[in-house]
Design an enzyme around this catalytic site. Structure first.
Site, PDB file in Angstrom:
ATOM      1  N   ASP A  32     -18.705  39.823  35.923  1.00 36.91           N
ATOM      2  CA  ASP A  32     -18.244  39.810  37.319  1.00 36.91           C
ATOM      3  C   ASP A  32     -17.145  38.803  37.489  1.00 36.91           C
ATOM      4  O   ASP A  32     -18.897  37.698  36.491  1.00 36.91           O
ATOM      5  CB  ASP A  32     -19.284  40.123  38.406  1.00 36.91           C
ATOM      6  N   GLU A  61     -27.224  40.705  18.418  1.00 35.79           N
ATOM      7  CA  GLU A  61     -29.033  40.951  17.889  1.00 35.79           C
ATOM      8  C   GLU A  61     -28.802  42.568  17.415  1.00 35.79           C
ATOM      9  O   GLU A  61     -29.670  43.302  17.545  1.00 35.79           O
ATOM     10  CB  GLU A  61     -29.558  40.105  18.491  1.00 35.79           C
TER      11      GLU A  61
HETATM   12  C1  GLC Z   1     -15.421  41.235  41.410  1.00 37.33           C
HETATM   13  C2  GLC Z   1     -16.497  42.432  42.057  1.00 37.33           C
HETATM   14  C3  GLC Z   1     -15.891  42.452  43.428  1.00 37.33           C
HETATM   15  C4  GLC Z   1     -17.141  41.265  44.140  1.00 37.33           C
HETATM   16  C5  GLC Z   1     -16.529  39.844  43.354  1.00 37.33           C
HETATM   17  C6  GLC Z   1     -17.677  38.868  43.642  1.00 37.33           C
HETATM   18  O1  GLC Z   1     -14.855  40.676  42.346  1.00 37.33           O
HETATM   19  O2  GLC Z   1     -15.461  43.379  42.013  1.00 37.33           O
HETATM   20  O3  GLC Z   1     -16.512  43.460  44.188  1.00 37.33           O
HETATM   21  O4  GLC Z   1     -16.556  41.063  45.866  1.00 37.33           O
HETATM   22  O5  GLC Z   1     -16.235  39.711  41.998  1.00 37.33           O
HETATM   23  O6  GLC Z   1     -18.898  38.669  43.319  1.00 37.33           O
END
Ligand code: GLC
Ligand code: CA
Length: 560
Positions: free
Chosen positions: A210, A259
């Site tokens: 993310d 790993e």
């Molecule tokens: C990314 C995710 C989104 C989330 C953001 C903060 O963009 O896809 O859904 O709100 O990160 O974590």
């Protein structure tokens, strides 16, 4: 406990995988409490297997107060009790692997939630404590520190700095409940390696990372203003975004991935400025793959698609990765709906939510046109070399739920903006996160025995799995057949533009083995090229002389 991976021997499985994104709270609810759960996923393994996907990616299922749909993580090595238990997780992985489906989980490294043990400890320990060092705390400006350290806006709107009781401020790039980690801190780095191993040891095959482009930060003593910040180039030196040294972090992660046998994989979510900068995330020494959102933000136009496909294939060849393709995910308006919105000059490069905000409500949407183009675009996507990331419900041709009462909304992007300043995130992202319809009728359309945590519209039953299962020409049957053929036809990661066919509004390319894709993205029919018709995204037509015509907004797969 180590669960064997689906086919342990193939280290390249990810290069051309069809990966299905599950938003766990909205997929299937096994215990009828209105919230989707891991047992719900397990119960639908036969469905996923019949659909023909190679892997699933699960959005966060970790303990969370759901300030941001689970992207506010309290404990990255646990399962939210409303979603299940670690035992449920293991059972799910076993069932998916048993069906030959790999498992990708979401890692959220930019921030924790404000309920994470470390953040609570930071609050309790007070200013200047080592506990605060794991996050980004600053004193405020003004006589008594009553002003934020900078006037920055969070990605969801509203301020990016929040003051705590003792007067200090912390940075949150996203919602208030999502304090940013300090990645210069060795314990933060170490903890994420522990998390990666924790899930890899449980048999997870890969990770979706993310906001992968925001971990490394370099904040000077005197912070730039929001205006100064946004004027700074994102060339590796920006204080917040896409800094070059972020790749040192991923080089460490890569050593952990390697790993394992086969090495665990990763895909970066990195909204960076160019395919060149994106390729750094996809490097084999780093995460290995990165989302390419270029098609997602483009109009379904042959010219735009041609340029995007060419540029990204070149780029992935240079990086040693394979390309990725995305048309929908949990952050944007579903592509069936985007393509049916009235044209909004000058806003087309924005994500769909802004279009929906301006093109909605429901009556502004040409659903029929949108779905026709979505099906055509999907057959393009699934024919391209590289991985395709599909979002739950797109295989049903599901539309965005445009009208959700304000009182039912959950997305922080909705609450942190006003109708006047709603740009990028528009009406918020709840409309694509409404629980899936499995049956025509019944409680929550078969999602579960109870309700649904976001309201489902009356028309949902008509787009349910039950309504489409076995129905020739349904979007579900189109996806099933396309995914089946894709497995059969897919060879080397090569593409050649089909000379004499490709041009203007008609996009045409060939894969090794004579697999020809022809997409008519114009307004007029075009002659169907010779060969064996394998699949078409919609009905064909006949010309006056009886020859086959590929209608506007239709894609065909042909073997020649
Ligand atoms: C990314 C995710 C989104 C989330 C953001 C903060 O963009 O896809 O859904 O709100 O990160 O974590
Ligand atoms: Ca449930």
């Amino acid at each position: 406990m180590t669960v064997p991976t689906a086919t342990a021997s193939d280290p390249t499985w990810w290069r051309q995988a069809a990966v299905y994104q599950i938003y766990p709270r909205s997929f299937a609810d096994a215990n009828g409490d209105g919230i989707g759960d891991l047992r719900g996923v397990t119960s639908r393994v036969p469905y996923l297997s019949a659909l023909g996907v190679d892997a699933v990616w699960l959005s966060p299922f970790y303990p969370s107060a759901l300030a941001d749909g689970g992207y506010d993580v309290d404990d990255p090595r646990g399962v939210d009790p409303r979603i299940g238990t670690l035992e449920d997780f293991d059972a799910m992985v076993t069932a998916l692997h048993g069906a030959g489906i790999r498992v990708v989980v979401d890692i959220v490294p930019n921030h924790s939630s404000d309920r994470h043990a470390w953040f609570r400890a930071a609050l309790a320990a007070g200013p200047g404590s080592p506990e605060r060092e794991r996050y980004i705390f600053r004193d405020g400006l003004g006589e008594n520190g009553e002003l934020p350290p900078a006037d920055w806006t969070s990605a969801f709107g509203g301020p990016a700095w929040t003051r705590v009781e003792d007067g200090q401020w912390y940075l949150h790039t996203f919602a208030t409940e999502q304090p940013d980690y300090n990645w210069a801190h060795p314990e933060v780095r170490e903890d994420f390696l522990t998390t990666l191993r924790f899930w890899a040891d449980r048999g997870v095959d890969g990770f979706r990372v993310d906001v992968a482009n925001s971990l490394a930060k370099d904040l000077p003593a005197v912070l730039p203003s929001a205006a100064e910040l946004s004027a700074m180039p994102k060339d590796g030196t920006h204080p917040l975004w896409d800094r070059d040294e972020v790749h040192e972090i991923y080089a460490e992660w890569r050593r952990v991935f390697d790993e394992y046998d086969p090495p665990r994989t990763a895909v970066a979510e990195a909204w960076v400025d160019s395919p060149e900068r994106r390729a750094r995330y996809a490097s084999p020494e780093g995460l290995g793959q990165a989302f390419n959102f270029d098609l997602l933000v483009a109009d379904p136009e042959a010219g735009a698609f041609r340029r995007i496909i060419t540029a990204n294939l070149e780029q992935s060849a240079l990086s040693g990765s394979s390309s990725t393709w995305v048309l929908s995910n949990h952050d944007v308006v579903r592509h069936a709906t985007r393509y049916g919105l009235p044209p909004l000059e000058g806003r087309r490069e924005k994500q769909g939510t802004a279009w929906l905000a301006e093109g909605g409500p429901e009556e502004g949407i040409d659903r029929e046109r949108g779905l026709r183009l979505a099906r055509a675009a999907t057959l393009v996507e699934l024919a391209l070399p590289g991985s395709a990331y599909l979002f739950q419900g797109e295989e049903l041709g599901l539309h965005e739920v445009a009208e959700i009462p304000d009182a039912d909304r959950q997305d922080p992007a909705f609450f942190r903006t006003t109708p006047e300043d709603r740009g990028f995130d528009g009406v918020g992202r709840d409309g694509c996160r409404v629980p899936l319809p499995w049956t025509r009728e019944g409680s929550s359309f078969g999602f579960g025995a109870g309700g649904a945590h976001l309201p489902q519209p009356a028309w949902f039953g008509g787009s349910s799995v039950q309504a489409e299962d076995g129905v020739p020409g349904s979007t579900l049957e189109l996806y099933r057949e396309a995914l089946r053929l894709r497995r059969e036809l897919q060879g080397a990661e090569e593409l050649t533009w089909a000379e004499g066919i490709d041009g203007g509004d008609v996009l045409a390319f060939e894969r090794p083995g004579g697999w020809l894709t022809v997409a008519n993205l114009g307004a007029e029919g075009t002659p169907l090229p010779a060969g064996e018709l394998l699949l078409a995204s919609g009905p064909l037509e006949a010309a006056a002389d009886g020859s086959a015509v590929l209608p506007a907004g239709t894609t065909a797969w042909i073997r020649r």
